[in-house]
Scaffold this motif. Structure first.
Motif, PDB file in Angstrom:
ATOM      1  N   ILE A 149     -33.219 -29.905 -11.201  1.00 31.68           N
ATOM      2  CA  ILE A 149     -33.554 -30.811 -10.576  1.00 31.68           C
ATOM      3  C   ILE A 149     -32.038 -30.301  -9.383  1.00 31.68           C
ATOM      4  N   ALA A 150     -32.460 -30.470  -8.364  1.00 29.17           N
ATOM      5  CA  ALA A 150     -31.954 -30.343  -6.772  1.00 29.17           C
ATOM      6  C   ALA A 150     -32.134 -31.448  -5.554  1.00 29.17           C
ATOM      7  N   LEU A 151     -31.547 -31.173  -5.189  1.00 28.17           N
ATOM      8  CA  LEU A 151     -31.704 -31.527  -3.576  1.00 28.17           C
ATOM      9  C   LEU A 151     -31.500 -30.622  -2.668  1.00 28.17           C
ATOM     10  N   VAL A 152     -31.869 -30.004  -1.963  1.00 26.67           N
ATOM     11  CA  VAL A 152     -32.264 -28.885  -0.570  1.00 26.67           C
ATOM     12  C   VAL A 152     -32.379 -29.062   0.474  1.00 26.67           C
ATOM     13  N   HIS A 153     -31.536 -29.289   1.268  1.00 25.25           N
ATOM     14  CA  HIS A 153     -30.997 -29.556   2.918  1.00 25.25           C
ATOM     15  C   HIS A 153     -31.743 -28.631   3.376  1.00 25.25           C
ATOM     16  N   ALA A 154     -32.818 -28.559   4.328  1.00 25.04           N
ATOM     17  CA  ALA A 154     -34.079 -28.384   5.678  1.00 25.04           C
ATOM     18  C   ALA A 154     -33.416 -29.089   6.382  1.00 25.04           C
ATOM     19  N   PRO A 172     -48.952 -33.166 -20.369  1.00 26.51           N
ATOM     20  CA  PRO A 172     -48.839 -33.737 -19.814  1.00 26.51           C
ATOM     21  C   PRO A 172     -47.091 -33.871 -19.646  1.00 26.51           C
ATOM     22  N   GLY A 173     -46.570 -34.181 -18.284  1.00 25.33           N
ATOM     23  CA  GLY A 173     -45.514 -34.419 -17.758  1.00 25.33           C
ATOM     24  C   GLY A 173     -44.773 -35.710 -17.552  1.00 25.33           C
ATOM     25  N   VAL A 174     -43.233 -35.760 -17.937  1.00 23.27           N
ATOM     26  CA  VAL A 174     -42.569 -36.429 -17.654  1.00 23.27           C
ATOM     27  C   VAL A 174     -41.212 -36.843 -17.003  1.00 23.27           C
ATOM     28  N   LEU A 175     -41.343 -37.381 -16.161  1.00 23.56           N
ATOM     29  CA  LEU A 175     -40.010 -37.326 -15.226  1.00 23.56           C
ATOM     30  C   LEU A 175     -38.372 -38.085 -16.264  1.00 23.56           C
ATOM     31  N   GLY A 176     -38.984 -38.531 -16.627  1.00 22.89           N
ATOM     32  CA  GLY A 176     -37.338 -39.345 -17.516  1.00 22.89           C
ATOM     33  C   GLY A 176     -37.025 -40.349 -16.635  1.00 22.89           C
ATOM     34  N   GLU A 177     -36.744 -41.719 -17.454  1.00 23.01           N
ATOM     35  CA  GLU A 177     -35.056 -42.663 -16.113  1.00 23.01           C
ATOM     36  C   GLU A 177     -33.843 -41.772 -15.827  1.00 23.01           C
ATOM     37  N   THR A 178     -33.491 -40.682 -16.330  1.00 20.25           N
ATOM     38  CA  THR A 178     -32.294 -40.404 -16.353  1.00 20.25           C
ATOM     39  C   THR A 178     -32.791 -39.568 -14.715  1.00 20.25           C
ATOM     40  N   GLN A 179     -33.564 -38.660 -14.430  1.00 17.28           N
ATOM     41  CA  GLN A 179     -33.779 -38.699 -13.800  1.00 17.28           C
ATOM     42  C   GLN A 179     -33.892 -38.960 -12.297  1.00 17.28           C
ATOM     43  N   LEU A 180     -34.596 -39.974 -12.630  1.00 17.98           N
ATOM     44  CA  LEU A 180     -35.622 -41.231 -11.599  1.00 17.98           C
ATOM     45  C   LEU A 180     -34.420 -41.476 -11.143  1.00 17.98           C
ATOM     46  N   GLN A 185     -30.574 -42.708  -6.709  1.00 15.69           N
ATOM     47  CA  GLN A 185     -29.417 -42.538  -5.844  1.00 15.69           C
ATOM     48  C   GLN A 185     -28.886 -42.021  -5.033  1.00 15.69           C
ATOM     49  N   THR A 186     -29.956 -40.678  -5.099  1.00 12.58           N
ATOM     50  CA  THR A 186     -29.976 -39.153  -4.453  1.00 12.58           C
ATOM     51  C   THR A 186     -29.847 -39.418  -2.543  1.00 12.58           C
ATOM     52  N   LEU A 187     -31.759 -40.424  -3.140  1.00 14.48           N
ATOM     53  CA  LEU A 187     -32.080 -40.775  -1.538  1.00 14.48           C
ATOM     54  C   LEU A 187     -31.390 -41.773  -1.151  1.00 14.48           C
TER      55      LEU A 187
END
Ligand SMILES: [Fe+2]
Length: 306
Positions: A149-154, A172-180, A185-187
């Motif tokens: 996962i990453a945050l990319v600044h444009a 199917p896919g899952v994000l999971g609580e850690t990633q959420l 936080q990052t948002l």
């Protein structure tokens, strides 16, 4: 870490091409170092499904040829895009090492054109094999131990690249609580610009007995709906090109596959996204230039910040 694939030098590219037996008769525009960069445009690709065997045909499509076509078009853009993003299913089916070797070779012109390449895993990827195929990939801070996962600044947006791969070759896919939790936080810490979220899986209300999209869609929406900086969620997985607007004003942007499609007449291709201060313009580029939707543009207007 995200799967971030840095550009390579002309010398590295030539060395790789020689090793792969690739023709050196390349178009001039491949050497794009001198082209002006437009950091507000991103090339958005999804579901390349590259197999170790470059001759592989799936649903009447030569997978490598489709990806090669898209790579050529991205490299030939008059202005270098700020980045290229592939929202998962880079590999054919099971994320095998050989798939990524072929994928890495086919993606090389993007890197040689000095275009940063970002990958998020899909359900047909294997994180470890994908990472291993790009051993020179730049090490970055890892906000999550096991997810890419990453945050990319444009300049006009922050891109949040998420990893929804649960089990390789399981739909199917899952994000999971850690990633959420990281996303929330990052948002919050980066609320100054529009935020665009990207992952492989489609939002899914999970009303069917066997959901095939993002199983924790409801939790994702809890995180992004109240955070008004979130303007769009970009994904692949369904192999269908579609732009919809959620009641909240967030756009759901379903990227076309570069590879095969499931429905007759559904376009395969890629999307050029041009960001503006208050929205974005999406342009569909079909593999089949004669397709009725080739060149279609969609204008997006961001929801209000407050
Ligand atoms: Fe796919």
């Amino acid at each position: 870490m995200p799967i971030y694939i840095p550009p390579i030098t002309r010398r590295q590219f030539l060395r790789g091409s020689l090793a792969a037996g690739v023709s050196l008769l390349l178009p001039r525009q491949l050497w794009a170092e001198d082209k002006p960069a437009d950091l507000n445009t991103w090339a958005l690709l999804s579901d390349t499904h590259i197999a170790a065997d470059r001759a592989k045909i799936a649903r009447e499509v030569n997978l490598a040829e489709h990806f090669e076509t898209v790579v050529r078009e991205v490299v030939a853009l008059p202005q270098r895009p700020g980045a290229a993003l592939i929202t998962g299913d880079c590999a054919f089916l099971k994320g095998e090492r050989g798939d990524y070797a072929a994928f890495a070779g086919l993606a090389q012109p993007i890197r040689a054109a000095q275009i940063p390449l970002y990958l998020v895993p899909g359900n047909h990827d294997d994180r470890n094999h994908l990472r291993a195929a790009f051993t020179e990939a730049k090490a970055t801070r890892r906000p999550s131990a096991d997810r890419c996962i990453a945050l990319v600044h444009a300049p006009l947006a922050n891109w949040f690249l998420l990893d929804s791969l649960d089990q390789t070759n399981s739909t199917p896919g899952v994000l999971g609580e850690t990633q959420l939790a990281w996303l929330a936080q990052t948002l919050d810490a980066n609320a100054d610009k529009p935020a665009i979220i990207a992952a492989h899986h489609n939002p899914d209300d999970c009303s069917r007995p066997k959901p095939s999209g993002l199983l924790d869609t409801a939790r994702l929406l809890e995180v992004i709906l109240p955070r008004k900086q979130v303007k769009a969620y970009v994904f692949g997985h369904t192999h269908v090109w579609k732009v919809a607007r959620h009641d909240s004003g967030i756009y759901f942007i379903n990227l076309p596959a570069t590879a095969y499609v499931f429905g007759k007449g559904v376009p395969s291709g890629w999307v050029l996204a041009t960001l503006k201060p208050d929205g974005a313009r999406l342009q569909l580029n079909c593999i089949d230039r004669a397709h009725a939707q080739h060149g279609q543009t969609v204008e997006l207007k961001w929801r209000a910040a407050l």
